[in-house]
Design a protein around this motif. Structure first.
Motif, PDB file in Angstrom:
ATOM      1  N   LEU A 313       0.843  -1.194   0.000  1.00  0.00           N
ATOM      2  CA  LEU A 313       0.000   0.000   0.000  1.00  0.00           C
ATOM      3  C   LEU A 313       0.877   1.242   0.000  1.00  0.00           C
ATOM      4  N   THR A 314       0.578   2.210  -0.880  1.00  0.00           N
ATOM      5  CA  THR A 314       1.364   3.443  -0.864  1.00  0.00           C
ATOM      6  C   THR A 314       1.001   4.281   0.363  1.00  0.00           C
ATOM      7  N   TYR A 315       1.938   5.099   0.770  1.00  0.00           N
ATOM      8  CA  TYR A 315       1.693   6.024   1.880  1.00  0.00           C
ATOM      9  C   TYR A 315       0.474   6.884   1.596  1.00  0.00           C
ATOM     10  N   THR A 316       0.361   7.374   0.370  1.00  0.00           N
ATOM     11  CA  THR A 316      -0.761   8.246   0.006  1.00  0.00           C
ATOM     12  C   THR A 316      -2.090   7.510   0.152  1.00  0.00           C
ATOM     13  N   GLU A 317      -2.135   6.253  -0.306  1.00  0.00           N
ATOM     14  CA  GLU A 317      -3.352   5.461  -0.153  1.00  0.00           C
ATOM     15  C   GLU A 317      -3.672   5.236   1.323  1.00  0.00           C
ATOM     16  N   ALA A 318      -2.638   5.022   2.126  1.00  0.00           N
ATOM     17  CA  ALA A 318      -2.851   4.814   3.558  1.00  0.00           C
ATOM     18  C   ALA A 318      -3.433   6.054   4.214  1.00  0.00           C
ATOM     19  N   VAL A 319      -2.925   7.219   3.860  1.00  0.00           N
ATOM     20  CA  VAL A 319      -3.449   8.468   4.422  1.00  0.00           C
ATOM     21  C   VAL A 319      -4.914   8.639   4.049  1.00  0.00           C
ATOM     22  N   ASP A 320      -5.269   8.327   2.835  1.00  0.00           N
ATOM     23  CA  ASP A 320      -6.676   8.437   2.398  1.00  0.00           C
ATOM     24  C   ASP A 320      -7.565   7.495   3.223  1.00  0.00           C
ATOM     25  N   ILE A 321      -7.100   6.279   3.446  1.00  0.00           N
ATOM     26  CA  ILE A 321      -7.871   5.314   4.243  1.00  0.00           C
ATOM     27  C   ILE A 321      -8.055   5.824   5.665  1.00  0.00           C
ATOM     28  N   PRO A 362       6.700  10.549   1.845  1.00  0.00           N
ATOM     29  CA  PRO A 362       7.172  11.900   1.536  1.00  0.00           C
ATOM     30  C   PRO A 362       8.675  12.019   1.773  1.00  0.00           C
ATOM     31  N   ARG A 363       9.375  12.672   0.855  1.00  0.00           N
ATOM     32  CA  ARG A 363      10.827  12.787   0.970  1.00  0.00           C
ATOM     33  C   ARG A 363      11.236  13.585   2.209  1.00  0.00           C
ATOM     34  N   SER A 364      10.357  14.492   2.651  1.00  0.00           N
ATOM     35  CA  SER A 364      10.720  15.390   3.749  1.00  0.00           C
ATOM     36  C   SER A 364      10.858  14.685   5.085  1.00  0.00           C
ATOM     37  N   ILE A 365      10.294  13.479   5.225  1.00  0.00           N
ATOM     38  CA  ILE A 365      10.328  12.795   6.516  1.00  0.00           C
ATOM     39  C   ILE A 365      11.239  11.569   6.508  1.00  0.00           C
ATOM     40  N   LYS A 366      11.996  11.403   5.409  1.00  0.00           N
ATOM     41  CA  LYS A 366      12.858  10.235   5.303  1.00  0.00           C
ATOM     42  C   LYS A 366      14.315  10.642   5.079  1.00  0.00           C
ATOM     43  N   PRO A 367      15.269   9.776   5.458  1.00  0.00           N
ATOM     44  CA  PRO A 367      16.690  10.106   5.351  1.00  0.00           C
ATOM     45  C   PRO A 367      17.164  10.338   3.920  1.00  0.00           C
ATOM     46  N   PHE A 368      18.332  10.950   3.816  1.00  0.00           N
ATOM     47  CA  PHE A 368      18.879  11.435   2.541  1.00  0.00           C
ATOM     48  C   PHE A 368      19.196  10.342   1.537  1.00  0.00           C
ATOM     49  N   TYR A 369      19.428   9.111   1.997  1.00  0.00           N
ATOM     50  CA  TYR A 369      19.927   8.065   1.108  1.00  0.00           C
ATOM     51  C   TYR A 369      18.815   7.336   0.346  1.00  0.00           C
ATOM     52  N   MET A 370      17.555   7.683   0.598  1.00  0.00           N
ATOM     53  CA  MET A 370      16.451   6.972  -0.048  1.00  0.00           C
ATOM     54  C   MET A 370      16.178   7.532  -1.437  1.00  0.00           C
ATOM     55  N   GLY A 376       9.223  13.579  -7.548  1.00  0.00           N
ATOM     56  CA  GLY A 376      10.026  14.547  -6.800  1.00  0.00           C
ATOM     57  C   GLY A 376       9.544  14.774  -5.375  1.00  0.00           C
ATOM     58  N   LYS A 377       8.375  14.257  -5.022  1.00  0.00           N
ATOM     59  CA  LYS A 377       7.803  14.495  -3.693  1.00  0.00           C
ATOM     60  C   LYS A 377       7.970  13.309  -2.754  1.00  0.00           C
ATOM     61  N   THR A 378       8.140  12.127  -3.320  1.00  0.00           N
ATOM     62  CA  THR A 378       8.206  10.920  -2.497  1.00  0.00           C
ATOM     63  C   THR A 378       9.498  10.152  -2.757  1.00  0.00           C
ATOM     64  N   VAL A 379       9.823   9.272  -1.815  1.00  0.00           N
ATOM     65  CA  VAL A 379      11.004   8.426  -1.957  1.00  0.00           C
ATOM     66  C   VAL A 379      10.576   6.964  -1.885  1.00  0.00           C
ATOM     67  N   ARG A 380      11.445   6.101  -2.422  1.00  0.00           N
ATOM     68  CA  ARG A 380      11.122   4.676  -2.488  1.00  0.00           C
ATOM     69  C   ARG A 380      11.472   4.000  -1.158  1.00  0.00           C
ATOM     70  N   ALA A 381      10.788   4.490  -0.134  1.00  0.00           N
ATOM     71  CA  ALA A 381      10.924   3.934   1.212  1.00  0.00           C
ATOM     72  C   ALA A 381       9.846   2.896   1.441  1.00  0.00           C
ATOM     73  N   MET A 382      10.082   2.031   2.411  1.00  0.00           N
ATOM     74  CA  MET A 382       9.052   1.066   2.797  1.00  0.00           C
ATOM     75  C   MET A 382       9.120   0.833   4.296  1.00  0.00           C
TER      76      MET A 382
END
Length: 468
Positions: A313-321, A362-370, A376-382
């Motif tokens: 599930l994407t973060y965005t989908e989770a926020v909507d739920i 969101p890239r703003s809440i995750k570390p630099f290496y992701m 441009g707004k999200t990172v491939r974090a899990m």
């Protein structure tokens, strides 16, 4: 009967039916002793090899029955030679009829682990003795089994075990919550012309710290060996007095070249299922104890996870739920926040009723290496979320573009000079690669149902406390 004739067995092996008929040598600690009116005593003996004790029958015909056997207290250590027999008692296959009993070490009535149930809080004050209790003996055997399963899982998949440094000059997470390592005299530190502490005169010639993660160094090995994993201590100077935080804890961190985010998800899901399967198979007595004493849904929860396909599930989908759930959360849900445990548990326990892997944060809440996504707004974090505790694994596909990596480092205020070697991985033959971190103590909490993380590590290190 002499010791040379007897076969040395652990209590665990002596409790098995195939030990019946053997003359054995056992060594361990007395859990209890009770005396019959017809001239013999029952001793419950444990040596740490199993959850259950073995019953030793000591007859008054023993030459030291009155002087030694009848004075054995809880906590005494003894040596027993005897014959293993089939036990007529319920719940035990064998018992030992003693022909010799020798006292190694007495335990007076002041021994703090008497035959009663002690609180976990009290046992933390005697952490040097608590491994002799049912609870902590079981915890340590489960730690051992889970450690072995983790190594097996990665070794079977061609991962190499590497040892990354505990002392580092770089901050993997960029949070600044690190313990400084220094030989400088704090009462009289050397200073430079600006009046600042001159770390060029320190042991390493620069500020250094205890590591918060072996990930960055692990990436260097993945970019040469292909697939690696670390399993070692990490440190966080975070002033958190909660049931989920330690200042020193153990982390498992795999890193794999040519792994993209989807490969990372598969690896993480498989690891958790392997751990939970093995602990149920190889630690049945311990798990039955924790299921009875700490969480009556424990076994059911683990079996459900093993049998489930984890939701992606994407973060965005989770926020909507979460926003349309109608739930009144303590922490308001908005796109861009770091989800709280209550949000994660809602997704796993109420909405999907199974584990969930959230990705594209969101890239703003995750570390630099992701790795930054095309938007441009999200990172491939899990993050892998499980019922009851929420996040249990965090990871990502790593950023491979040097320019983007440098921009992200600037965003987080990192000193790029400390990461030049890390940048080189992007300069010379960069490859897609991914990895994750699994907090070992969080896993042990989950499989045992123990609420406080201080009770699943031998010697907890927490703010204001570094005992033993």
């Amino acid at each position: 009967m002499t010791e040379s004739i007897a076969e040395r067995l652990s209590v665990a092996d002596a409790r098995k039916a195939d030990a019946i008929g053997k003359t054995v040598l056992l060594k361990g600690w007395v859990r209890t002793r009770r005396d019959s009116k017809v001239g013999f005593s029952f001793i419950e003996l444990n040596d740490g090899s199993s959850f259950g004790n073995i019953q030793v029958l000591a007859s008054k015909s023993l030459n030291n029955y009155d002087s030694v056997v009848k004075n054995l207290n809880t906590g005494c250590s003894i040596r027993v030679v005897g014959l293993v027999k089939e036990s007529p008692g319920a719940g035990q296959a064998t018992e030992v009829e003693a022909t010799e009993i020798e006292l190694y070490g007495a335990a007076p009535s002041s021994y703090p682990l008497q035959k009663k149930r002690h609180s976990l809080e009290f046992l933390r004050t005697i952490a040097h003795l608590r491994s002799r209790t049912n609870t902590f003996g079981a915890v340590e055997r489960i730690r051992n089994r889970v450690s072995f399963s983790i190594h097996q899982y990665f070794q079977e998949r061609g991962f190499f075990y590497v040892h990354t440094p505990l002392i580092t000059a770089s901050d993997c997470e960029g949070a600044g919550q690190m313990f400084r390592v220094s030989t400088i005299d704090p009462s009289n530190p050397p200073r430079n012309e600006q009046g600042e502490i001159d770390y060029s005169q320190d042991f390493f010639g620069k500020p250094t710290y205890l590591t918060v993660s072996g990930q960055l160094e692990g990436e260097t090995f993945a970019c040469g060996l292909g697939k690696i994993y670390t399993f070692g201590p990490t440190f966080r100077a975070e002033n958190s007095n909660t049931t989920r935080h330690l200042a020193e804890f153990w982390m498992i961190e795999p890193e794999a070249a040519f792994y993209e985010l989807e490969d990372n998800m598969e690896l993480a899901e498989g690891l958790l299922k392997r751990i939970f399967s093995d602990v149920l198979e190889f630690c049945p007595e311990e798990m039955a104890f924790f299921n009875k004493q700490f969480d009556t849904t424990l076994t059911e929860t683990l079996q459900h996870i093993i049998q489930s396909d984890f939701v992606r599930l994407t973060y965005t989908e989770a926020v909507d739920i979460l926003k349309t759930s109608g739930n009144s959360f303590e922490y308001k849900v908005e796109w861009g926040i770091d989800l709280q445990s209550e949000h994660e548990r809602y997704l796993t326990e109420e909405h999907f009723k199974k584990p969930v892997i959230l990705y594209n944060y969101p890239r703003s809440i995750k570390p630099f290496y992701m790795r930054v996504n095309e938007d441009g707004k999200t990172v491939r974090a899990m993050d892998v979320l499980v019922p009851k505790i929420g996040e249990i694994i965090g990871g990502s596909e790593r950023e491979t573009d040097l320019e983007t990596l440098q921009i992200r480092m600037d965003e987080q205020g990192l000193e790029k000079a400390n990461y030049s070697w890390y940048e080189d991985l992007r300069r010379y033959g960069t490859v897609p690669h991914s990895g994750f971190g699994l907090g070992f103590e969080r896993v042990i909490q989950f499989v045992t149902g123990i609420a406080n993380i201080r009770d699943v590590i031998p010697f907890p290190r927490t703010p204001g406390s570094c005992e033993f």
